[in-house]
Design an enzyme around this catalytic site. Structure first.
Site, short mmCIF file in Angstrom:
data_model
loop_
_atom_site.label_atom_id
_atom_site.label_comp_id
_atom_site.label_asym_id
_atom_site.label_seq_id
_atom_site.Cartn_x
_atom_site.Cartn_y
_atom_site.Cartn_z
N SER A 88 11.54 19.90 13.78
CA SER A 88 11.59 21.16 14.24
C SER A 88 10.75 22.06 13.64
O SER A 88 10.22 23.04 14.38
CB SER A 88 13.12 21.87 13.99
N HIS B 269 15.69 18.54 19.27
CA HIS B 269 14.71 19.10 19.86
C HIS B 269 13.77 18.27 20.74
O HIS B 269 12.83 18.38 21.21
CB HIS B 269 13.77 19.57 18.73
N LYS C 167 20.53 23.98 22.63
CA LYS C 167 19.18 24.02 22.90
C LYS C 167 18.77 23.76 24.20
O LYS C 167 19.19 24.74 25.01
CB LYS C 167 18.25 23.08 21.86
C1 LIG Z 1 19.02 22.71 15.78
C2 LIG Z 1 19.22 21.57 15.09
C3 LIG Z 1 20.33 21.23 14.56
C4 LIG Z 1 21.72 21.95 14.67
O1 LIG Z 1 22.14 22.18 16.00
P1 LIG Z 1 23.51 23.04 16.21
O2 LIG Z 1 24.36 22.35 17.53
O3 LIG Z 1 22.66 24.25 16.55
O4 LIG Z 1 24.23 23.01 15.02
C5 LIG Z 1 20.51 19.85 14.00
N1 LIG Z 1 19.50 19.22 13.98
C6 LIG Z 1 18.15 19.41 14.44
C7 LIG Z 1 17.10 18.76 14.00
C8 LIG Z 1 18.12 20.75 15.01
O5 LIG Z 1 16.98 21.19 15.40
#
Ligand SMILES: *Cc1c(COP(=O)(O)O)cnc(C)c1O
Length: 397
Positions: A185, A213, A244
């Site tokens: 990320s 992502h 996301k």
């Molecule tokens: C955003 C993200 C998370 C967390 O996701 P949420 O559903 O917002 O808790 C976990 N792992 C990665 C790689 C992320 O980018």
């Protein structure tokens, strides 16, 4: 409250600010989109949402969520196994499983919780987790919660991964699980999944990919990095988020073989001891998944924006991390420099976030920009001009 304790916290906060590490939250007064309005009335081009396909404000998803509220009410007021399971929850789980090519899936309140419940449930102190050094905080915390032996390899370094696998075998571990982000990320590079899966096969390991992502926008039909890289079904466990690309509300999931999901339903603590997903979020995410699967047009636009922005910033003389995902980190070194450029961009109507320690290593501060299908060419060009102008003023380029 004890004065000494509050004084200690105040001093810690002052120290964070003195180091240029204080994060400030700006207030948005419109839906999440390519252009957003701030509380003070300014319109901004938005380069820092995880809204890759622009679905956060999608009309059909809003409608599906509103209808679910009408039909099922606002909340479940229960965990899943007591009286919190709707037909909608099972529909979403089955849709995720089918989309990712797995037997079944299980929902969590967030992917942070999915990663928090995964390792502890599946592995014991007889087992090993071999984790990429750049993995997301939720994987790191999830690994900490499990009793399995921990091995860490330098990010995407296959020689180091092999060394750690050999060590885990030599240590007599029973099951071994390699854990990696699909797309890292903060850096935007894609995990070397075919190589990882080949090593897993050689050393008798399982593979888990956190595809937060990627799910929805990378790979054929947006099925994520296993399908993008050709590793496909060799990846055993996929975790992901609805927060996301898939509508951007909230909620996480794990998709895997049936016994994995069945055991998680019995034992994963964030599943057993936390509320069921709200009907609006569940129905909205289901609609988002359906839209994402068919959205080749949006994926094309996202990739076009990515190439346009990357090429223009490179030509202007910025230092970017290499890659071809919609995460484009502009490297700036010290935290203060990233803060200053972010502030200068803010004045010019571009919404970005500076990332610095502890989110990234010290001295590796950056502005992580993210492209979206919600941005038009004019928005991308506007952002490039603002970056160039602001960086020249600050002597960055
Ligand atoms: C955003 C993200 C998370 C967390 O996701 P949420 O559903 O917002 O808790 C976990 N792992 C990665 C790689 C992320 O980018």
């Amino acid at each position: 409250m004890q004065a000494g304790f509050l004084d200690h916290l105040t001093a810690t906060l002052a120290d964070i600010e003195a180091q240029g590490l204080l994060k400030r939250e700006r207030q948005i007064a419109t839906p999440q989109s390519g252009r957003i309005g701030l509380r003070d009335g300014r319109r901004m081009v938005n380069l820092c949402a995880n809204n890759y396909l622009g679905l956060a404000d999608n009309a059909e998803i809003r409608m599906a969520a509103a209808e679910a509220i009408g039909e099922y009410g606002f909340g479940m007021a229960s965990v899943r196994f007591i009286c919190g399971t709707l037909d909608l929850h099972r529909e979403l789980e089955q849709a995720v499983a089918r989309y990712l090519g797995k037997d079944d899936a299980i929902l969590f309140a967030a992917c942070f919780d999915a990663n928090g419940g995964l390792f502890e449930t599946l592995l014991t102190d007889a087992d090993a987790i071999i984790s990429d050094a750049l993995n997301h905080a939720s994987i790191i915390d999830g690994v900490r919660l499990s009793k399995a032996r921990r091995y860490r390899y330098a990010t995407s370094d296959m020689d180091d991964l092999e060394t750690q696998l050999k060590q885990a075998v030599a240590d007599g571990t029973r099951f071994r699980l390699i854990a990696t982000d699909g797309v890292f990320s903060m850096d935007g590079h894609v995990a070397k999944l075919p190589e990882i899966c080949a090593l897993a096969e050689r050393y008798g390991a399982l593979v888990m990919v956190d595809d937060c992502h990627a799910t929805g926008h990378l790979g054929p039909q947006g099925r994520g990095t296993p399908h993008l890289t050709g590793a496909g079904g060799k990846v055993d466990i996929v975790t992901g988020t609805f927060g996301k690309t898939l509508g951007g509300a909230m909620g996480g999931f794990i998709a895997a073989a049936q016994p994995v999901i069945d055991l998680l339903r019995q034992r994963a603590r964030p599943y057993l001891f936390s509320n069921a997903l709200a009907p609006a979020v569940t129905a909205g995410s289901l609609k988002a998944l359906e839209i994402a699967e068919a959205a080749d047009d949006l994926r094309k636009k996202l990739m076009r924006n990515t190439q346009r922005f990357r090429a223009a910033l490179t030509a202007a003389g910025f230092e970017l991390l290499p890659g071809d995902t919609p995460i484009i980190p502009v490297m700036l070194g010290e935290a203060q420099r990233a803060q200053d450029l972010a502030a200068a961009l803010d004045k010019r109507g571009v919404y970005v976030a500076g990332f610095f320690y502890p989110v990234v290593p010290k001295g590796r501060a950056r502005i992580r920009t993210q492209m979206s299908a919600a941005l038009d060419d004019e928005d991308v060009d506007f952002a490039v001009d603002a970056f160039t102008d602001a960086a020249r003023e600050l002597g960055v380029i």
